[in-house]
Design an enzyme around this catalytic site. Structure first.
Site, PDB file in Angstrom:
ATOM      1  CB  SER A 113      -2.543   5.004   0.467  1.00 36.27           C
ATOM      2  OG  SER A 113      -1.286   4.625  -0.056  1.00 36.27           O
ATOM      3  CB  SER A 144       0.160   6.486  -2.124  1.00 38.17           C
ATOM      4  OG  SER A 144      -1.082   5.995  -2.588  1.00 38.17           O
ATOM      5  CE  LYS A 196       0.896   3.633   2.448  1.00 37.91           C
ATOM      6  NZ  LYS A 196       0.965   4.134   1.059  1.00 37.91           N
TER       7      LYS A 196
END
Length: 487
Positions: A162, A186, A87
């Site tokens: 996210s 997230s 990520k």
């Protein structure tokens, strides 16, 4: 000698099956990398899930090195030779750590995060980064640097966030397993909207480093996402374990979080169904129904599901949450505001967090901390009666990709850009592990939803056993695959 023909499409294999095939020398690391690169090059231009992809020749050379190590009888670990995209909020050397911000487009980190370093040590080959919202704020993966990541099942709607790029990469088989991070859902929100598993580990389970602060900023954590609970548990086993640079990390060392898929685990399991907290949470039609259908599977397997009140003033808790979030997010944004033209290039939601946080006093923060402490005590009381708490992961179905965030939910106006994600704060604020498990689909058949299960703090292994048992009941749901995006 490769027996690729026996394995079929390599990208369809779960990470554990792929790791087993690599270590049995049924397939080479180069073949695995080649298969994933072919799929990434074919689909990612439309999915926009992986960003800053490394050159093919570099990745294939690393795959050859992993093959040579196996020839010599050496394996780095479970992820040996497995492609991985980290990520874009977690530093990885050789890749910009952009956080989706134009201000950080060329920000090359000097060191790996603890999580990335552990995954590399276990043998993964980092192919790139996964897309996220700017600064990871908001559960909708879009930013001015790379653009938006559409939902894996319907490109017209949001992937969540996210960790949206990670979730889409998993659902569309661009990666065999993925990592992410979770502050306000997230790891859970995008997993719910992708029909996969996403685990927010207990506070401190996965050390967060490097970090400007290691004592107060404990709401965000990194963790695993996967298409199976076995993969989820194996990746957590690699990520977890105390690190002295993160002094509040759990000092139990790396653990084996593998969980057998035994339906008997559910017999007598005590589940508190929190629902929409007695109407406090605005909830779009159909989400409670899908969650209750998932709970019915638990009940059919012998679990005891009991509708339960949270037993805490939810509005008071939300106000305390806002204080904590503003204080922590504001500090992150402040570090960038000294750059020329920064304020004009930072998204308004981030500036709102900073501006709200700039006026907070220490007394206000301590009052919010006292509320959080009281809530933690209440959660522990609930866990004396129940093994897990359950509520929907999301309060809305995936919304149009061009919309910044839902301003109204079920006819109620949202007073902040993240109020529609309120259902995720309870695990975070309690420091407890929370998992999103696939629950079902919208009546249109295109939008997945998840059930959120929360266990007591540090009971990650027990929560994974419950999830694995539930997984054994939903084979038909998990066998569904999203359509490949049209060219």
């Amino acid at each position: 000698m490769s027996r690729l023909g026996d394995l079929g499409d390599l990208t369809a294999l779960d990470a554990d099956a792929l790791s087993t095939a690599i270590h049995a020398r049924r397939v080479s690391c180069r073949e695995v990398m080649g298969a994933y690169l072919e799929r990434i090059h074919r689909l990612n231009p439309r999915l926009n899930a992986i960003v800053n992809l490394a050159p093919d020749e570099v990745l294939l050379r690393q795959a050859d090195e992993r093959d040579a190590e196996l020839e010599q009888g050496r394996s780095r670990g479970w992820l040996h030779g497995i492609p991985q995209a980290i990520k874009d909020a977690s530093p990885v050397t050789g890749f910009p750590n952009t956080l989706g911000s134009p201000l950080l487009a060329d920000a090359l980190p000097a060191r790996d995060s603890v999580m990335a370093a552990r995954m590399k040590a276990a043998g993964c080959i980092v192919v790139g980064k996964t897309n996220l919202p700017e600064f990871g704020l908001g559960s909708h993966t879009f930013n001015e640097l790379f653009g938006a990541t559409p939902n894996a099942w319907d490109p017209a709607v949001s992937a969540g966030g996210s960790s949206g790029g990670a979730a889409v990469s998993l659902a569309q088989r661009l990666l065999p397993v993925a990592d992410g991070s979770d502050f306000m859902g997230s790891l859970r929100n995008p997993a719910a909207w992708a029909n996969i598993f996403g685990l927010r580990p207990s506070q401190g389970r996965v050390p967060y480093w490097p970090a400007a602060d290691t004592w107060v900023s404990q709401l965000g954590t990194e963790g695993p996402m996967a298409r199976t609970v076995k993969d989820l548990a194996k990746l957590l086993s690699i990520q977890a374990g105390h690190d002295p640079r993160a002094p509040l990390s759990i000092a139990e060392g790396p653990q084996d979080f593998q969980a057998a898929a035994d339906p008997a685990t559910l017999r007598g399991l005590r589940i508190a169904w929190l629902g929409d907290l007695g109407g406090h949470l605005a909830m779009e039609p159909g989400l409670l129904d899908v969650a209750e259908a998932a709970l019915a599977r638990f009940a059919a397997a012998g679990a005891q599901v009991e509708p339960t009140a949270l037993g805490f003033d939810a509005e008071r808790l939300w106000d305390a949450w806002l204080v904590w979030r503003r204080a922590l997010v504001g500090a992150r944004i402040r570090a960038l505001l000294g750059r020329p033209g920064a304020r004009e290039r930072i998204k308004p939601e981030a500036l709102w967090e900073y501006d709200q946080g700039a006026t907070l006093s220490f007394t206000e923060f301590m009052r919010a901390s006292e509320v959080r402490t009281a809530f933690h005590a209440r959660m522990l009381e609930l866990f004396e009666r129940f093994d897990v708490l359950a509520l929907p992961v999301t309060q809305v179905w995936p919304f149009p990709i061009g919309q910044r965030w839902p301003t109204h939910v079920a006819g109620r106006e949202m007073d902040t850009y993240h109020r529609w994600m309120e259902s995720t704060i309870y695990a975070t604020f309690a420091g407890a592990p929370g998992i999103s498990v696939p629950a079902g689909f919208h009546a249109n058949g295109r939008w997945p939803a998840g059930l959120q299960l929360i266990a007591k703090p540090q009971a990650d292994a027990a929560l994974l056993r419950v999830a694995a048992a539930y997984e054994s009941l939903i084979g038909g749901l998990l066998s569904l695959r999203p359509p490949e995006p049209a060219g």
